[in-house]
Design an enzyme around this catalytic site. Structure first.
Site, PDB file in Angstrom:
ATOM      1  CD  GLU A  66      -2.736   1.343   2.435  1.00  0.00           C
ATOM      2  OE1 GLU A  66      -3.147   0.312   2.991  1.00  0.00           O
ATOM      3  OE2 GLU A  66      -2.996   2.490   2.831  1.00  0.00           O
ATOM      4  CB  SER A 105      -2.146  -9.340   7.051  1.00  0.00           C
ATOM      5  OG  SER A 105      -3.181  -8.569   7.622  1.00  0.00           O
TER       6      SER A 105
END
Ligand code: SF4
Length: 316
Positions: free
Chosen positions: A132, A229
């Site tokens: 991201e 994650s």
């Protein structure tokens, strides 16, 4: 009488899949239905092995880079977002591409562009190397986004013009850590612009709050999720910071390593935003085989967020 030791389980609420993950998975499934097999996916669509393997079985092929995608097959970009250069290269090659970037990540991209267009340097609070962060930094020309990972870096940050500065954040950070970093930036650069409401998304915020609600009552807490994650790793940290003596991440029941639960009577369980509920059930079922389990109900925020699918992939 049962010879199993008693164990009370508190299931955090909410937990598991968020609207952005749900949408990204549906995009790959619909793309396979619409365009046939195989559909290529650049990077893990979401950070979960089980989800990836399930989609592989349906006809998805996961690749690291666009040059592994043949000219005549569609490609989906992952929920984490991609640098601008990626769709640009796909368009140059006339590839059929579908962008599964979460709309809440896209919102941060647009914020960064808006600040850049106003002549501001953008400080991005996030973790170096996370997809991201790579995607958000890649919305602006090289060198136009300064990455800050912690308070020490915020304190040491040098900027070209303190009067023309803005910040944005990765969506899956620890709410508490981010407050500390933003506070340091605001103290050093009082004119800094920031988002009206934090960029940390609703799902990250709600899952951390749910862990905060149960962790102090638990001897141990399990987060079902993947080590890559970000939001899952933050849940492990949040549990520890709330006084839960033992918190650990497991990808599925086989990773439980039961000895660490010795002496625990109350176990909290949650799941990161990319972990399916069936993996939570798998962990609970494995616990039932070893303990005399009682599940304690836990109330939490009800989530109703849904995101539209891209044009052409909506439900028939
Ligand atoms: S965790 Fe938040 S930003 Fe990431 S996909 Fe889910 S809703 Fe979107």
């Amino acid at each position: 009488m049962s010879s199993k030791k008693p164990l009370r389980i508190l299931l955090a609420s909410p937990r598991g899949f968020c609207a952005g993950v749900d949408r990204a998975i549906q995009i790959v499934e619909r793309a396979i239905e619409r365009y046939g097999r195989p559909v290529y996916v650049r990077h893990e669509i979401v950070h979960n092995r089980h989800v990836v393997e399930n989609l592989e079985a349906k006809g998805a092929i996961f690749v690291d880079e666009l040059d592994e995608v043949p000219d005549d097959r569609p490609v989906v970009f992952s929920a984490h977002g991609v640098p601008k250069a990626v769709p640009a290269e796909a368009a140059r090659r006339k590839l059929l591409y579908v962008d599964a970037t979460c709309p809440l990540v896209s919102k941060v991209h647009r914020e960064a562009e808006r600040h850049h267009a106003s002549g501001r340097t953008v400080v991005l609070i996030g973790h170096a190397g996370h997809p991201e962060v790579i995607g958000t930094m890649g919305q602006l020309p090289p060198g136009k986004v300064l990455l800050v990972e912690d308070v020490a870096q915020a304190e040491a940050l040098e900027v070209p013009d303190p009067a023309n500065l803005a910040y944005a954040t990765q969506t899956t950070l620890s709410v508490d850590d981010t407050i500390g970093i933003v506070t340091a930036l605001r103290r050093r650069f009082p004119a800094i612009h920031g988002p009206k409401t934090e960029d940390i998304c609703y799902a990250t915020t709600n899952r951390q709050a749910a862990v905060r609600a149960i962790a102090p009552k638990c001897d141990a807490l399990v987060v079902v999720g993947a080590p890559n994650s970000s939001n899952s790793m933050r849940l492990v940290e949040v549990a520890a910071s709330c006084g839960c003596r033992k918190s650990r991440l497991v990808q599925r029941a086989a990773d439980m390593g039961w000895r660490w639960l010795d002496g625990s009577r109350r176990l909290g369980i949650t799941a990161g935003a990319s972990a399916p509920e069936l993996l939570v059930r798998e962990v609970v079922d494995a616990l039932r085989k070893r303990f005399d389990v009682t599940e304690e109900p836990v109330d939490g925020v009800e989530e109703r967020m849904t995101f539209k699918l891209p044009a052409g992939l909506e439900a028939a």
